[in-house]
Write a protein that holds these residues in place. Structure first.
Motif, PDB file in Angstrom:
ATOM      1  N   ALA A 265       7.844 -36.001  -8.929  1.00 28.11           N
ATOM      2  CA  ALA A 265       7.834 -34.739  -9.677  1.00 28.11           C
ATOM      3  C   ALA A 265       7.501 -33.566  -8.771  1.00 28.11           C
ATOM      4  O   ALA A 265       7.949 -32.436  -9.010  1.00 28.11           O
ATOM      5  N   LEU A 266       6.709 -33.813  -7.737  1.00 27.60           N
ATOM      6  CA  LEU A 266       6.340 -32.729  -6.826  1.00 27.60           C
ATOM      7  C   LEU A 266       7.533 -32.188  -6.055  1.00 27.60           C
ATOM      8  O   LEU A 266       7.472 -31.084  -5.502  1.00 27.60           O
ATOM      9  N   VAL A 267       8.631 -32.968  -6.009  1.00 31.48           N
ATOM     10  CA  VAL A 267       9.863 -32.436  -5.427  1.00 31.48           C
ATOM     11  C   VAL A 267      10.309 -31.211  -6.234  1.00 31.48           C
ATOM     12  O   VAL A 267      10.786 -30.207  -5.685  1.00 31.48           O
ATOM     13  N   LEU A 268      10.140 -31.311  -7.562  1.00 31.53           N
ATOM     14  CA  LEU A 268      10.499 -30.189  -8.418  1.00 31.53           C
ATOM     15  C   LEU A 268       9.587 -28.998  -8.180  1.00 31.53           C
ATOM     16  O   LEU A 268       9.984 -27.846  -8.394  1.00 31.53           O
ATOM     17  N   GLU A 269       8.345 -29.271  -7.779  1.00 29.97           N
ATOM     18  CA  GLU A 269       7.434 -28.157  -7.504  1.00 29.97           C
ATOM     19  C   GLU A 269       7.783 -27.484  -6.183  1.00 29.97           C
ATOM     20  O   GLU A 269       8.079 -26.297  -6.127  1.00 29.97           O
ATOM     21  N   TYR A 270       7.752 -28.255  -5.106  1.00 28.61           N
ATOM     22  CA  TYR A 270       7.839 -27.646  -3.782  1.00 28.61           C
ATOM     23  C   TYR A 270       9.269 -27.337  -3.349  1.00 28.61           C
ATOM     24  O   TYR A 270       9.580 -26.202  -2.975  1.00 28.61           O
ATOM     25  N   ALA A 271      10.135 -28.334  -3.362  1.00 29.54           N
ATOM     26  CA  ALA A 271      11.493 -28.111  -2.863  1.00 29.54           C
ATOM     27  C   ALA A 271      12.260 -27.133  -3.753  1.00 29.54           C
ATOM     28  O   ALA A 271      12.923 -26.212  -3.261  1.00 29.54           O
ATOM     29  N   VAL A 272      12.175 -27.310  -5.066  1.00 29.71           N
ATOM     30  CA  VAL A 272      12.892 -26.404  -5.966  1.00 29.71           C
ATOM     31  C   VAL A 272      12.265 -25.012  -5.937  1.00 29.71           C
ATOM     32  O   VAL A 272      12.968 -24.001  -6.015  1.00 29.71           O
ATOM     33  N   ALA A 273      10.938 -24.950  -5.807  1.00 28.35           N
ATOM     34  CA  ALA A 273      10.286 -23.642  -5.684  1.00 28.35           C
ATOM     35  C   ALA A 273      10.756 -22.929  -4.425  1.00 28.35           C
ATOM     36  O   ALA A 273      10.994 -21.711  -4.431  1.00 28.35           O
ATOM     37  N   ALA A 274      10.884 -23.664  -3.333  1.00 31.75           N
ATOM     38  CA  ALA A 274      11.384 -23.060  -2.096  1.00 31.75           C
ATOM     39  C   ALA A 274      12.785 -22.507  -2.303  1.00 31.75           C
ATOM     40  O   ALA A 274      13.115 -21.409  -1.814  1.00 31.75           O
ATOM     41  N   SER A 275      13.604 -23.239  -3.047  1.00 31.32           N
ATOM     42  CA  SER A 275      14.953 -22.759  -3.343  1.00 31.32           C
ATOM     43  C   SER A 275      14.912 -21.467  -4.152  1.00 31.32           C
ATOM     44  O   SER A 275      15.681 -20.531  -3.900  1.00 31.32           O
ATOM     45  N   ALA A 276      14.002 -21.407  -5.124  1.00 36.46           N
ATOM     46  CA  ALA A 276      13.877 -20.200  -5.946  1.00 36.46           C
ATOM     47  C   ALA A 276      13.504 -18.997  -5.095  1.00 36.46           C
ATOM     48  O   ALA A 276      14.023 -17.893  -5.285  1.00 36.46           O
ATOM     49  N   VAL A 277      12.598 -19.201  -4.146  1.00 39.03           N
ATOM     50  CA  VAL A 277      12.177 -18.087  -3.291  1.00 39.03           C
ATOM     51  C   VAL A 277      13.313 -17.660  -2.374  1.00 39.03           C
ATOM     52  O   VAL A 277      13.482 -16.471  -2.081  1.00 39.03           O
ATOM     53  N   CYS A 278      14.108 -18.615  -1.922  1.00 43.72           N
ATOM     54  CA  CYS A 278      15.280 -18.271  -1.105  1.00 43.72           C
ATOM     55  C   CYS A 278      16.216 -17.349  -1.876  1.00 43.72           C
ATOM     56  O   CYS A 278      16.746 -16.373  -1.327  1.00 43.72           O
TER      57      CYS A 278
END
Length: 513
Positions: free
Chosen positions: A108-121
């Motif tokens: 689930a932390l993939v949804l936190e960190y990796a997806v969050a990084a995508s959102a910031v991009c």
């Protein structure tokens, strides 16, 4: 038995000692890392989306989201002080509730960190393209500077390519930050400290300009969409809180740096709570400046219905208002810079846009950093291929894991809008925070005599409030974001039973040996 594989804290610490990361970070660096991870797209970009969902009531949304994060941070602090190793909520769940639940948290932390990084991009892309257009008049075609709009038709996703196909700038920044992280932690922390200073300066300038211009009439009506909105819509004050929660996500990235921290029992709690407190003050002042100076009322459809800020209808309505020259702040992809433009501070607007363009990559850096450290520990435990945990002989970083994560981030950033990425990220974050709040209570019962360098105050009150708060915000997210977590979790369980359970070190009785 599915829940019989528990890796004790002693075994976790022993494993970390045998294949550990270099300890080089102090309290100030951790606090700066936390601020770098927190202040970013949430306040620079998602302020507009929050205003569309809650209007001036987003002031309450910031308070609600900040409070849930604060009680969760107290729970995090106790656990990370006891187990100062990489892995965040994954590690703590492994020690308290076993391997299966630990895997679900790590996944689930993939949804936190990796997806969050995508959102910031994606957020960075909006600011940098706005800055380029103001400075040079050049505008990258919309089809190449934003991804398509996504919506749900029943349980089937639909895609609208009318206003965007692929976000090229977002891909570029994701890959550049990935290369920086491959080069090393210490170097990344130094770059991050500079970027944090830039962000704080930009927000301070915004606050100084906007607060004296506050007009009380802009706060009326305070709650145009009410507190709760309609079920699954994600609008209203609470719906905005569930989305703006993204603005606070990142403080727990400090815990993923525990294994690279000097005196972690002291420094990690300082980094967690200090960075969260500093950012909360900034957020409240910035939100007040936005609402009070230019207003933040949401736009509706021709029939008067509230529009989701990521819907194709909302995008079309904003395009129509922009063409007429009277688009409100809720339509902006660069909210803070746009506020200053509306106030006729054009030069400062450009500087804030420049600051966001320079500084938002620090958030991407921390999110990818956090993701790679969690995957690093999962690979070290055998739940992922151990080859991915290889440390580069010269740069001393988990380079393979970093590259894989960076590619994933770039792909998601290319094809999804910032708001939906943020909501999806929040679903994973809220699940992880819920598990941490439960883990604190369980460990107080199962291992009451263990030394706790930091104790969560009033734990039997604080931890249940944290658990209830995370659940409340999760069920206030849009339905699409709620559905992503169980679907993603199901994919993770397939991987666990086909690969991870067979290769687990605990399963092979290798833990701590």
């Amino acid at each position: 038995m599915l829940f019989d594989r528990v890796k004790s804290l002693d075994d976790i610490l022993a494993t970390a000692e045998k294949k550990s990361l270099h300890r080089s970070l102090g309290a100030l660096q951790l606090t700066m890392l936390g601020i770098g991870a927190i202040i970013g797209t949430g306040i620079f970009v998602l302020t507009a989306a929050a205003a569309q969902k809650a209007g001036p009531g987003m002031m309450y949304s910031f308070v609600i989201a900040g409070f849930v994060c604060a009680v969760a941070a107290l729970c995090y602090s106790e656990l990370v002080a006891m187990a100062p190793v990489s892995g965040s909520a994954y590690t703590y769940t492994y020690a308290v509730m076993g391997e299966l639940l630990a895997w679900t948290v790590g996944w689930a932390l993939v949804l936190e960190y990796a997806v969050a990084a995508s959102a910031v991009c994606v957020g960075w892309s909006g600011y940098v393209m706005g800055l380029v257009q103001k400075a040079t008049g050049f505008a990258l075609p919309e089809l190449l500077s934003r991804g398509p709009s996504w919506s749900m038709n029943g349980f089937m996703p639909t895609v609208d390519f009318t206003h965007g196909i692929v976000n090229v700038p977002a891909i570029v920044v994701a890959l550049v930050i990935t290369l920086l992280l491959v080069k090393g932690t210490s170097e990344s922390a130094k770059v991050n400290a500079v970027l944090v200073a830039v962000k704080v300066t930009a927000l301070s300038a915004f606050i100084v300009i906007t607060l004296p211009l506050i007009n009380g009439e802009n706060f009326t009506p305070m709650l145009p969409n009410g507190w709760l909105g309609t079920q699954g819509s994600g609008v209203g004050v609470v719906g905005a809180a569930a989305s703006i929660f993204f603005a606070y996500v990142g403080f727990d990235a400090v815990s993923t740096a525990a294994e690279e921290t000097k005196d972690p029992q002291r420094n990690v709690p300082i980094g967690l709570i200090g960075s969260l407190g500093i950012c909360t003050v900034f957020y409240m002042l910035v939100a007040a400046g936005v609402v009070g100076s230019v207003g933040a009322q949401p736009i509706t459809s021709a029939a008067g219905a509230v529009l989701s800020p990521d819907s194709a209808e909302f995008v079309a309505r904003c395009a129509e208002l922009t063409a007429q020259g009277n688009a409100p702040i809720v339509c902006s992809h660069e909210a803070l810079a746009e506020v200053l433009s509306k106030l006729h501070y054009e030069q400062v607007s450009k500087l804030v846009g420049l600051a966001a363009s320079i500084a938002l990559p620090s958030v991407i850096l921390m999110m990818i950093y956090g993701q790679t450290r969690i995957f690093f520990v999962m690979a070290r435990d055998g739940l992922l291929p151990e080859k991915l945990a290889d440390i580069h002989p010269e740069w001393k970083t988990p380079w393979l894991m970093t590259i894989v994560t960076g590619i994933f981030v770039a792909i998601a950033a290319a094809f999804f809008p910032v708001g939906q990425l943020a909501d999806i990220s929040n679903s994973g974050t809220l699940f992880a925070f819920f598990m941490v709040s439960i883990a604190v209570l369980v460990l107080r019962k199962t291992d009451p005599n263990r030394h706790r360098p930091f104790k969560t105050p009033m734990v039997w009150v604080v931890a249940p409030i944290a658990a209830a708060g995370t659940l409340f915000l999760f069920f206030s997210l849009p339905t699409v974001a709620q559905l992503v977590l169980p679907i993603w979790g199901s994919i993770g369980l397939v991987i666990y039973f086909l690969y991870s359970r067979k290769h687990s070190h605990v399963g092979k009785a290798l833990a701590g040996k």
